[in-house]
Design a protein around this motif. Sequence first.
Motif, PDB file in Angstrom:
ATOM      1  N   UNK A 249      18.986 -23.207 -27.161  1.00  0.00           N
ATOM      2  CA  UNK A 249      17.520 -23.205 -27.059  1.00  0.00           C
ATOM      3  C   UNK A 249      16.919 -21.823 -26.809  1.00  0.00           C
ATOM      4  N   UNK A 250      17.526 -21.037 -25.934  1.00  0.00           N
ATOM      5  CA  UNK A 250      16.936 -19.774 -25.562  1.00  0.00           C
ATOM      6  C   UNK A 250      16.934 -18.723 -26.643  1.00  0.00           C
ATOM      7  N   UNK A 251      17.753 -18.896 -27.676  1.00  0.00           N
ATOM      8  CA  UNK A 251      17.829 -17.896 -28.727  1.00  0.00           C
ATOM      9  C   UNK A 251      17.041 -18.232 -29.974  1.00  0.00           C
ATOM     10  N   UNK A 252      16.398 -19.395 -30.009  1.00  0.00           N
ATOM     11  CA  UNK A 252      15.740 -19.835 -31.236  1.00  0.00           C
ATOM     12  C   UNK A 252      14.461 -19.058 -31.525  1.00  0.00           C
ATOM     13  N   UNK A 253      13.699 -18.708 -30.494  1.00  0.00           N
ATOM     14  CA  UNK A 253      12.421 -18.043 -30.749  1.00  0.00           C
ATOM     15  C   UNK A 253      12.628 -16.643 -31.325  1.00  0.00           C
ATOM     16  N   UNK A 254      13.682 -15.952 -30.889  1.00  0.00           N
ATOM     17  CA  UNK A 254      13.952 -14.632 -31.456  1.00  0.00           C
ATOM     18  C   UNK A 254      14.282 -14.742 -32.941  1.00  0.00           C
TER      19      UNK A 254
ATOM     20  N   UNK B 276      14.038 -25.910 -32.741  1.00  0.00           N
ATOM     21  CA  UNK B 276      13.265 -25.838 -31.502  1.00  0.00           C
ATOM     22  C   UNK B 276      12.455 -27.117 -31.307  1.00  0.00           C
ATOM     23  N   UNK B 277      11.825 -27.593 -32.378  1.00  0.00           N
ATOM     24  CA  UNK B 277      11.082 -28.848 -32.299  1.00  0.00           C
ATOM     25  C   UNK B 277      12.006 -30.016 -31.975  1.00  0.00           C
ATOM     26  N   UNK B 278      13.196 -30.000 -32.546  1.00  0.00           N
ATOM     27  CA  UNK B 278      14.145 -31.081 -32.286  1.00  0.00           C
ATOM     28  C   UNK B 278      14.553 -31.120 -30.822  1.00  0.00           C
ATOM     29  N   UNK B 279      14.767 -29.943 -30.225  1.00  0.00           N
ATOM     30  CA  UNK B 279      15.126 -29.901 -28.810  1.00  0.00           C
ATOM     31  C   UNK B 279      14.033 -30.516 -27.940  1.00  0.00           C
ATOM     32  N   UNK B 280      12.782 -30.395 -28.367  1.00  0.00           N
ATOM     33  CA  UNK B 280      11.680 -30.956 -27.589  1.00  0.00           C
ATOM     34  C   UNK B 280      11.449 -32.433 -27.896  1.00  0.00           C
ATOM     35  N   UNK B 281      11.502 -32.800 -29.194  1.00  0.00           N
ATOM     36  CA  UNK B 281      11.057 -34.130 -29.601  1.00  0.00           C
ATOM     37  C   UNK B 281      12.145 -35.194 -29.562  1.00  0.00           C
ATOM     38  N   UNK B 282      13.400 -34.826 -29.846  1.00  0.00           N
ATOM     39  CA  UNK B 282      14.469 -35.844 -29.841  1.00  0.00           C
ATOM     40  C   UNK B 282      14.699 -36.403 -28.444  1.00  0.00           C
ATOM     41  N   UNK B 283      14.860 -35.564 -27.396  1.00  0.00           N
ATOM     42  CA  UNK B 283      14.979 -36.138 -26.047  1.00  0.00           C
ATOM     43  C   UNK B 283      13.735 -36.918 -25.632  1.00  0.00           C
TER      44      UNK B 283
ATOM     45  N   UNK C 144      21.427 -26.452 -18.989  1.00  0.00           N
ATOM     46  CA  UNK C 144      21.028 -26.197 -20.374  1.00  0.00           C
ATOM     47  C   UNK C 144      20.328 -24.858 -20.535  1.00  0.00           C
ATOM     48  N   UNK C 145      19.618 -24.426 -19.496  1.00  0.00           N
ATOM     49  CA  UNK C 145      18.832 -23.188 -19.556  1.00  0.00           C
ATOM     50  C   UNK C 145      19.700 -21.946 -19.432  1.00  0.00           C
ATOM     51  N   UNK C 146      20.727 -21.994 -18.579  1.00  0.00           N
ATOM     52  CA  UNK C 146      21.463 -20.758 -18.277  1.00  0.00           C
ATOM     53  C   UNK C 146      22.981 -20.909 -18.350  1.00  0.00           C
TER      54      UNK C 146
END
Length: 260
Positions: A210-215, A240-247, A186-188
């Motif tokens: 995920x990696x592009x959301x903060x930009x 970004x919150x969904x990627x953290x909270x849904x799993x 998922x990271x790379x």
Amino acid sequence: MIAHAVAAEWRKLHSIRSTHWVLAATAAFTGFTVLLAVQMAHVWDGLSADRREELLLRPLQELSTWAASLCLAVLGALSATSEYRTGMIRASVTVLPRRRVLLAAKATVVGTVALVAGEAATVGSFLGTRLVIGDRPFPDQHASIAHDLPGFLIEGTAVPMFALLGLSLGVLLRSTAGTLVSVVFLWHILPLLVFHLPRPWSERIGSAMPGGLTAQMAGLSADNSVYGDLLSPGAAAALLLAYALVPLGLAALVLARRDA
């Protein structure tokens, strides 16, 4: 109860030897980024004026966040899988039968550590590289430190997201090897696969990686990136919150229903 659970989870995380190794690796990579900036400064000094316009520092400044995301995702994964490997999870659920509270406490500790470590790596890399290049006018470094710093602070929020994702996968899979493979994918790996899709699908799907959301949260362009830049800052923050909270919610559901 939640305060005691958080304190217990902090002691457990601090007692895991891998925690110190992961944080040390994050700090070491940040230092390595600054050393690379020293080399770039020397390269800059030897280039002609035309060639200097092609030398960008921003990709180097973002490397620490990229590496910290993996390191803290590994930490999140190990915080869960180490308990299953050692059998400590049975003692944990015996002391605290409310398993959702247990997972919430663990997520609070892991997320806080990841946020602090991620921001330290991101800001440290940014300030360290700016200090190293001095007054050299790199084409992407014309803005002041005060102007660019908020964007880097936002980028640092990707690190706790990956840490919580690693924690959730660790609870769901209960396997260190399987969790780490999934995290790396998922990271790379997945962003690289998306990058090779035909346009416009590469940009559309890449914008949600995920990696592009903060930009996108910071309102930065994703040019020359494997990610797109089609989302508004608010939509990127929500995703970004969904990627953290849904799993994490799925992990809480599974943890409450199955045997330890």
